[in-house]
Design an enzyme around this catalytic site. Structure first.
Site, PDB file in Angstrom:
ATOM      1  N   ARG A  90     -14.839  -1.898  -5.559  1.00 36.26           N
ATOM      2  CA  ARG A  90     -14.047  -3.053  -5.133  1.00 36.26           C
ATOM      3  C   ARG A  90     -14.922  -4.306  -5.104  1.00 36.26           C
ATOM      4  O   ARG A  90     -14.503  -5.373  -5.563  1.00 36.26           O
ATOM      5  CB  ARG A  90     -13.450  -2.811  -3.749  1.00 36.26           C
ATOM      6  N   ASN A 145      -3.532   1.424  -3.285  1.00 39.86           N
ATOM      7  CA  ASN A 145      -3.382   0.086  -3.867  1.00 39.86           C
ATOM      8  C   ASN A 145      -3.820   0.043  -5.329  1.00 39.86           C
ATOM      9  O   ASN A 145      -4.582   0.905  -5.768  1.00 39.86           O
ATOM     10  CB  ASN A 145      -4.198  -0.922  -3.050  1.00 39.86           C
ATOM     11  N   CYS A 166       4.248   0.735   2.086  1.00 37.80           N
ATOM     12  CA  CYS A 166       3.312  -0.260   2.608  1.00 37.80           C
ATOM     13  C   CYS A 166       3.686  -0.529   4.060  1.00 37.80           C
ATOM     14  O   CYS A 166       4.868  -0.540   4.409  1.00 37.80           O
ATOM     15  CB  CYS A 166       3.389  -1.549   1.782  1.00 37.80           C
ATOM     16  N   ASP A 167       2.671  -0.742   4.895  1.00 34.39           N
ATOM     17  CA  ASP A 167       2.951  -0.989   6.301  1.00 34.39           C
ATOM     18  C   ASP A 167       3.027  -2.476   6.637  1.00 34.39           C
ATOM     19  O   ASP A 167       3.276  -2.837   7.783  1.00 34.39           O
ATOM     20  CB  ASP A 167       1.918  -0.305   7.195  1.00 34.39           C
ATOM     21  N   HIS A 196       3.411  -6.878  -1.626  1.00 34.92           N
ATOM     22  CA  HIS A 196       2.517  -8.005  -1.342  1.00 34.92           C
ATOM     23  C   HIS A 196       3.010  -9.312  -1.969  1.00 34.92           C
ATOM     24  O   HIS A 196       2.240 -10.261  -2.113  1.00 34.92           O
ATOM     25  CB  HIS A 196       1.079  -7.701  -1.766  1.00 34.92           C
ATOM     26  N   TYR A 244       0.527 -11.854   2.113  1.00 33.27           N
ATOM     27  CA  TYR A 244      -0.219 -11.966   0.852  1.00 33.27           C
ATOM     28  C   TYR A 244       0.283 -13.095  -0.034  1.00 33.27           C
ATOM     29  O   TYR A 244      -0.389 -13.472  -1.003  1.00 33.27           O
ATOM     30  CB  TYR A 244      -0.183 -10.636   0.093  1.00 33.27           C
TER      31      TYR A 244
END
Length: 455
Positions: A90, A145, A166-167, A196, A244
């Site tokens: 990442r 993700n 998704c939370d 998002h 997001y």
């Protein structure tokens, strides 16, 4: 009922274990299997998850395993939450994008494509194992993700038993509930969009639509994730935005904040996780569970306090702690459990999932996966229809969906040219030369992850 968690050695495994264990008696869950291919993490975070489950449901059978076949054999449901390549990948993905002058954020930014290049090949292997070894009709809930892009790729690959979860939506509704002093079960909302990149068209508290109140509430902009937005932006959207969307609305601001900071979000996560893991290695996390929780709370609390802080210049400033026995509000396990509870109870109810649009929204084509409020029944998931979406939202959603659609196709077919076109469609990249440079870098970074690239 048996449930498997693929990625059960992740640092958030205790959250999953707590949610699942507290629901065990109600939903007749008799066994949990947490699988991870990293033995060190499974031996730390998996064991901590097992301890949390035992505290909440002592009778629940809990298995830790590194074998995917063992994990999914005969199970009813599977939750996937993996990080192929680890935190270090990442960091590299996000820095590569920043070096080219664009946002690298790992879900909405350019780095999301690289993450998906790793996630999709691994998840298709697990989906094949589910198809072969799990109980007939088993469902997979994917939290890996970038969840929207991954959900699109898995559906395109023929895994119609998968749902993206998704939370973030449920988390935002809980924040709104706190403003009104009500419990989460008294708050609901109608959402449309993409993972998002979504909007609450309505928010209901005890059946009353409070969306317009929230859109102008100073308290909401101080105490909820509306803190990242200007009131004028929210007014133009005619809806309440997912946090997001900050990156899409204010990309120059976000980029400047990130490069001016001492570390990226990925670098923070990598640093904190490494230090936390090293500290936990020095103790027996089950026998010294209280000390393990103290260590965990110290480090994980830093992650939570700094969520989106570097990118926005705004800290949530919310104290964080983990109580293994307190009543659970859900998180992403709660999303999966809500689906399970609806199906088990046989009474249709609504929830927010990443599912095929089936004509429910005007920005999506046939087969497109969207994040949307849907009616879940014992046998089907039926998205709510959303018409008259504001044009400003439509333009963004069409562009992001085109990116997801092309990116999924590129990864499944190994088409470099399609991957370049995908990044060009991403509003946070949208430049041919940068797209080509990043695609070539990401293909090189991910050459060990199973996609054979051509063109």
């Amino acid at each position: 009922m048996k449930i498997a968690v693929i990625g059960g050695g992740g640092v958030r495994s205790m959250f999953l274990a707590k949610s699942l264990a507290q629901a065990a008696a109600r939903l007749k869950i008799d066994e949990l299997r947490f699988m991870d291919n990293n033995p060190d993490k499974l031996g730390i975070y998996g064991k901590m998850a097992r301890k949390v489950a035992a505290l909440n449901a002592p009778e629940l059978k809990f298995t830790l395993t590194a074998d995917a076949e063992e994990a999914v054999s005969g199970v009813d449901y599977v939750i996937t939450t993996i990080r192929a390549g680890g935190d270090e990948m990442r960091v590299r993905d996000e820095r590569a994008a920043l070096d080219e002058g664009v946002i690298g954020q790992e879900t909405v930014g350019a780095a999301g494509l690289s993450f998906a290049m790793r996630s999709v090949p691994q998840l298709t292997k697990y989906c094949e194992a589910v198809r072969k070894y799990a109980k007939e009709g088993a469902k997979v809930f994917n939290f890996t993700n970038p969840a929207g892009l991954v959900a699109q790729a898995l559906r395109d690959a023929g895994y119609d038993f998968t749902f993206g979860i998704c939370d973030a939506p449920s988390g935002m509704l809980r924040e709104f509930g706190k403003l009104y002093g009500v419990t989460p079960d008294r708050v609901s909302g109608e959402m449309y969009g993409l993972n998002h990149c979504s909007f609450f068209r309505n928010v209901y508290v005890d059946g009353r639509d409070v969306m317009k109140e929230l859109a102008v509430s100073d308290e909401a902009y101080a105490k909820t994730d509306l803190r990242y937005f200007d009131k004028a932006t929210v007014a133009a959207a005619e809806a309440l935005p997912n946090e997001y969307l900050y990156y899409y609305y204010y990309p120059e601001r976000a980029y400047a904040n990130i490069v001016a900071g001492s570390e990226t979000r990925g670098e923070l996560i990598a640093r904190v996780n490494k230090a936390m893991t090293e500290a936990l290695k020095r103790i027996d996390v089950e026998k010294e569970f209280d000390e393990a929780l103290r260590i965990y709370g110290r480090y994980y609390g830093e992650r939570e306090r700094m969520y989106m802080a570097n990118e926005t210049g705004i800290s949530r400033g919310i104290p964080w702690s983990f109580d293994p026995m307190s009543r659970d509000d859900g998180g992403y396990a709660g999303v999966a459990l809500r689906y399970i509870e609806i199906v088990a109870g046989g009474i249709p109810q609504t929830m927010i999932l990443c599912v095929p649009a089936e004509g429910a929204v005007p920005f999506a084509e046939a087969g497109d996966v969207v994040e949307i409020t849907a009616l879940v029944t014992k046998d089907a998931v039926i998205p709510h229809r959303f018409e008259n979406i504001p044009e400003v939202n439509m333009r963004l959603l069409k562009a992001v969906k085109e990116y997801e659609r092309r990116a999924a196709r590129a990864i499944l077919t190994g088409s470099r040219a399609e991957a370049v076109e995908a990044l060009k469609c991403n509003p946070l990249v949208a430049e041919d030369t940068i797209s080509r440079k990043l695609v070539d870098k990401y293909i090189e970074y991910n050459k060990e992850f199973g996609v054979v690239w051509k063109g």
